[in-house]
Motif scaffolding. Structure first.
Motif, PDB file in Angstrom:
ATOM      1  N   GLU A 312      49.421  11.505 -13.724  1.00 16.74           N
ATOM      2  CA  GLU A 312      49.841  10.051 -14.741  1.00 16.74           C
ATOM      3  C   GLU A 312      51.360   9.031 -13.722  1.00 16.74           C
ATOM      4  O   GLU A 312      50.618   8.382 -13.461  1.00 16.74           O
ATOM      5  N   ALA A 313      51.761  10.265 -12.726  1.00 11.91           N
ATOM      6  CA  ALA A 313      52.674   9.898 -11.421  1.00 11.91           C
ATOM      7  C   ALA A 313      52.181   8.501 -10.256  1.00 11.91           C
ATOM      8  O   ALA A 313      52.233   7.830 -10.614  1.00 11.91           O
ATOM      9  N   ALA A 314      50.769   9.258 -10.031  1.00 11.51           N
ATOM     10  CA  ALA A 314      50.452   8.562  -9.133  1.00 11.51           C
ATOM     11  C   ALA A 314      49.814   7.626  -9.617  1.00 11.51           C
ATOM     12  O   ALA A 314      49.686   6.587  -9.128  1.00 11.51           O
ATOM     13  N   TRP A 315      48.839   7.424 -11.176  1.00 14.43           N
ATOM     14  CA  TRP A 315      48.282   6.667 -11.748  1.00 14.43           C
ATOM     15  C   TRP A 315      48.837   5.473 -12.287  1.00 14.43           C
ATOM     16  O   TRP A 315      49.040   3.791 -11.420  1.00 14.43           O
ATOM     17  N   GLN A 316      50.570   5.497 -12.181  1.00 14.17           N
ATOM     18  CA  GLN A 316      51.511   4.653 -12.601  1.00 14.17           C
ATOM     19  C   GLN A 316      51.652   3.830 -11.436  1.00 14.17           C
ATOM     20  O   GLN A 316      52.349   2.698 -11.511  1.00 14.17           O
ATOM     21  N   ARG A 317      51.823   4.460 -10.556  1.00 16.66           N
ATOM     22  CA  ARG A 317      52.340   4.299  -9.185  1.00 16.66           C
ATOM     23  C   ARG A 317      50.917   3.035  -8.347  1.00 16.66           C
ATOM     24  O   ARG A 317      50.872   2.143  -7.546  1.00 16.66           O
ATOM     25  N   LEU A 318      49.816   3.475  -8.613  1.00 13.89           N
ATOM     26  CA  LEU A 318      48.884   2.738  -7.906  1.00 13.89           C
ATOM     27  C   LEU A 318      48.839   1.038  -9.099  1.00 13.89           C
ATOM     28  O   LEU A 318      48.755  -0.103  -8.610  1.00 13.89           O
ATOM     29  N   SER A 319      48.644   1.107  -9.877  1.00 18.37           N
ATOM     30  CA  SER A 319      49.083   0.511 -11.557  1.00 18.37           C
ATOM     31  C   SER A 319      50.269  -0.491 -11.039  1.00 18.37           C
ATOM     32  O   SER A 319      50.108  -2.061 -10.298  1.00 18.37           O
ATOM     33  N   LEU A 320      51.746  -0.182 -10.775  1.00 21.72           N
ATOM     34  CA  LEU A 320      52.295  -1.329 -10.609  1.00 21.72           C
ATOM     35  C   LEU A 320      52.706  -1.779  -9.140  1.00 21.72           C
ATOM     36  O   LEU A 320      52.949  -2.607  -8.511  1.00 21.72           O
ATOM     37  N   THR A 321      51.690  -0.720  -8.286  1.00 17.94           N
ATOM     38  CA  THR A 321      51.529  -1.263  -6.429  1.00 17.94           C
ATOM     39  C   THR A 321      50.540  -2.392  -6.785  1.00 17.94           C
ATOM     40  O   THR A 321      50.593  -4.305  -6.207  1.00 17.94           O
ATOM     41  N   LEU A 322      49.303  -2.447  -7.184  1.00 18.55           N
ATOM     42  CA  LEU A 322      48.802  -3.285  -7.749  1.00 18.55           C
ATOM     43  C   LEU A 322      49.091  -4.605  -8.996  1.00 18.55           C
ATOM     44  O   LEU A 322      48.542  -5.907  -8.021  1.00 18.55           O
ATOM     45  N   ALA A 323      50.088  -5.102  -9.073  1.00 26.25           N
ATOM     46  CA  ALA A 323      50.396  -5.976  -9.878  1.00 26.25           C
ATOM     47  C   ALA A 323      51.548  -6.516  -9.365  1.00 26.25           C
ATOM     48  O   ALA A 323      52.310  -7.799  -8.742  1.00 26.25           O
ATOM     49  N   ARG A 324      52.411  -6.008  -7.078  1.00 27.11           N
ATOM     50  CA  ARG A 324      53.368  -7.034  -6.853  1.00 27.11           C
ATOM     51  C   ARG A 324      52.785  -7.704  -6.449  1.00 27.11           C
ATOM     52  O   ARG A 324      51.402  -8.360  -6.176  1.00 27.11           O
ATOM     53  N   PRO A 325      53.012  -9.191  -6.341  1.00 28.05           N
ATOM     54  CA  PRO A 325      53.493 -10.837  -6.233  1.00 28.05           C
ATOM     55  C   PRO A 325      52.046 -10.958  -5.093  1.00 28.05           C
ATOM     56  O   PRO A 325      51.563 -11.254  -4.610  1.00 28.05           O
ATOM     57  N   GLU A 326      52.981 -10.087  -3.836  1.00 32.88           N
ATOM     58  CA  GLU A 326      52.511 -10.016  -2.187  1.00 32.88           C
ATOM     59  C   GLU A 326      50.783  -9.431  -2.614  1.00 32.88           C
ATOM     60  O   GLU A 326      49.896  -9.646  -1.576  1.00 32.88           O
ATOM     61  N   ILE A 327      50.958  -8.604  -3.786  1.00 37.26           N
ATOM     62  CA  ILE A 327      49.300  -7.949  -3.793  1.00 37.26           C
ATOM     63  C   ILE A 327      48.201  -9.068  -4.258  1.00 37.26           C
ATOM     64  O   ILE A 327      47.061  -8.946  -3.684  1.00 37.26           O
ATOM     65  N   GLN A 328      48.927  -9.490  -5.821  1.00 41.49           N
ATOM     66  CA  GLN A 328      48.510 -10.238  -6.172  1.00 41.49           C
ATOM     67  C   GLN A 328      47.663 -11.776  -5.343  1.00 41.49           C
ATOM     68  O   GLN A 328      46.690 -12.713  -5.429  1.00 41.49           O
ATOM     69  N   ALA A 329      48.637 -12.137  -4.225  1.00 35.30           N
ATOM     70  CA  ALA A 329      48.543 -13.016  -3.648  1.00 35.30           C
ATOM     71  C   ALA A 329      47.129 -13.099  -2.820  1.00 35.30           C
ATOM     72  O   ALA A 329      46.499 -13.952  -3.034  1.00 35.30           O
ATOM     73  N   LEU A 330      46.774 -11.714  -2.566  1.00 35.89           N
ATOM     74  CA  LEU A 330      45.640 -11.669  -1.827  1.00 35.89           C
ATOM     75  C   LEU A 330      44.246 -12.017  -2.326  1.00 35.89           C
ATOM     76  O   LEU A 330      43.263 -12.452  -1.426  1.00 35.89           O
ATOM     77  N   ARG A 331      44.312 -11.911  -3.519  1.00 35.64           N
ATOM     78  CA  ARG A 331      42.856 -12.724  -4.285  1.00 35.64           C
ATOM     79  C   ARG A 331      43.292 -13.622  -4.131  1.00 35.64           C
ATOM     80  O   ARG A 331      41.334 -13.978  -4.533  1.00 35.64           O
ATOM     81  N   ARG A 332      43.301 -14.831  -3.242  1.00 38.97           N
ATOM     82  CA  ARG A 332      43.318 -15.721  -3.324  1.00 38.97           C
ATOM     83  C   ARG A 332      41.741 -15.961  -2.258  1.00 38.97           C
ATOM     84  O   ARG A 332      41.616 -17.360  -2.070  1.00 38.97           O
ATOM     85  N   TYR A 333      41.845 -14.846  -1.283  1.00 41.14           N
ATOM     86  CA  TYR A 333      41.009 -14.524  -0.201  1.00 41.14           C
ATOM     87  C   TYR A 333      39.678 -14.899  -0.351  1.00 41.14           C
ATOM     88  O   TYR A 333      39.158 -14.367  -1.296  1.00 41.14           O
TER      89      TYR A 333
END
Length: 333
Positions: A312-333
């Motif tokens: 569960e800790a790994a799942w939460q870590r992946l979710s929180l990282t994907l939600a970071r602004p610099e990760i979300q900004a890549l969706r514009r590519y």
């Protein structure tokens, strides 16, 4: 040598993140693998014997008496090209690249195929190689389609090689338990579903004469005595197997939903990984690595493969990282 997932030490050095701080999603292995017991001392003190309990355990698990234990399916992948004269070999792209590399190295002309190309190209091939489900796309071919191709190839002395490294959680789609046929070779592995990649144990299923030639090529003691002991116990654990099938089905759905919820819907996958094809894949791979999350980067086409988080800790870590602004900004590519 080709690139593979799991190069965690190299990533730790490159990004300056301690090894223990990484979340490794790059391999497509079951992160909650079969629990290895204590290994008897005699396994370390005596040479392995090929008439031990492993052959019977493998025959029961795969439902086929015509089976040969090999040092991971990779050993068979490397040896099989030497057992045929040069001929036209159909390989899918993208797919597990060791197949194409080893047949080409042995002097066989390659025919690179898309999924749609297989049917019209089949009558001009001597060998067709299918990874089922495919790595990394997750494409799953049904037995009826594969057997129809096998018949057409066998009429001309051709081979169909089906690499089922990721098939354990979908036994209804496997060819392993069917009666052997001329030119049909099925490869299996304990690395993925059982999470025992370090064991280096796999199997080839084919006609007896072909297995005999393969065994002669590979030589004696392809699997260590401790490896044979662990593999025997793992294959016999039906309770763990059934529970793990159910668990992986639910975890695969969870991973696909998590990626979609964060704006990265997968383009395919199977019960052990999800496949994301997008131009931003190199940037996304690097951005996740900056936060200690290792994925498997592919090129031509650009894509990422995400393995399953292990707790569960790994799942939460992946979710929180994907939600970071610099990760979300890549969706514009």
């Amino acid at each position: 040598m080709l690139e593979h997932g799991g190069r965690l030490r190299r990533a730790a050095r490159y990004y300056g993140i301690p090894l223990a701080d990484w979340l490794d999603l790059s391999t497509g292995l079951n992160p909650n693998g079969w629990p290895v017991p204590a290994i008897p001392a005699e396994c370390w003190q005596r040479l392995p014997e090929d008439d031990d309990e492993l052959p019977d355990a493998a025959r029961r698990y795969y439902g086929n008496p015509h089976i040969l234990a090999v040092a991971g399916s990779q050993a068979a992948i490397q040896a099989l090209p030497s057992l045929r004269p040069p001929g036209r070999v159909g390989v899918l792209h993208p797919a597990y690249a060791e197949h194409a590399a080893n047949w080409q190295r042995a002097g066989h002309p390659l025919v690179v195929l898309s999924e749609a190309d297989i049917e019209p190209a089949l009558d001009d091939l001597d060998v067709l190689i299918v990874v089922n489900p495919n790595n990394p796309t997750g494409k799953l071919w049904q037995p009826a389609q594969l057997l129809a191709w096998q018949i057409r190839l066998a009429e001309r002395g051709g081979w169909l090689i089906v690499d089922e490294a990721f098939m354990d959680s979908r036994p209804e789609s496997s060819l392993a338990g069917l009666p052997v046929r001329p030119g049909l070779i099925v490869l299996r592995s304990l690395g993925k579903f059982f999470g025992l990649a370090g064991l280096r144990c796999g199997f080839a299923i084919a006609e007896a004469d072909l297995l005999a030639r393969l065994a002669e090529t590979l030589g004696p003691w392809p699997i260590s005595h401790p490896g044979r002991y662990v593999a025997t116990q793992a294959l016999a654990d039906t309770v763990w197997r059934q529970a793990t099938i159910r668990h992986l089905h639910s975890q695969a759905a969870r991973l696909a939903a998590l990626l979609s919820d964060h704006g990265w819907p997968p383009d395919g996958g199977c019960d052990l990984f999800q496949w994301l094809r997008c131009p931003a894949a190199p940037a996304l791979h690097a951005a996740l690595a900056e936060h200690g999350i290792l994925t498997r980067l592919f090129t031509e086409p650009d894509g990422l493969r995400f393995g399953l988080p292990g707790d569960e800790a790994a799942w939460q870590r992946l979710s929180l990282t994907l939600a970071r602004p610099e990760i979300q900004a890549l969706r514009r590519y």
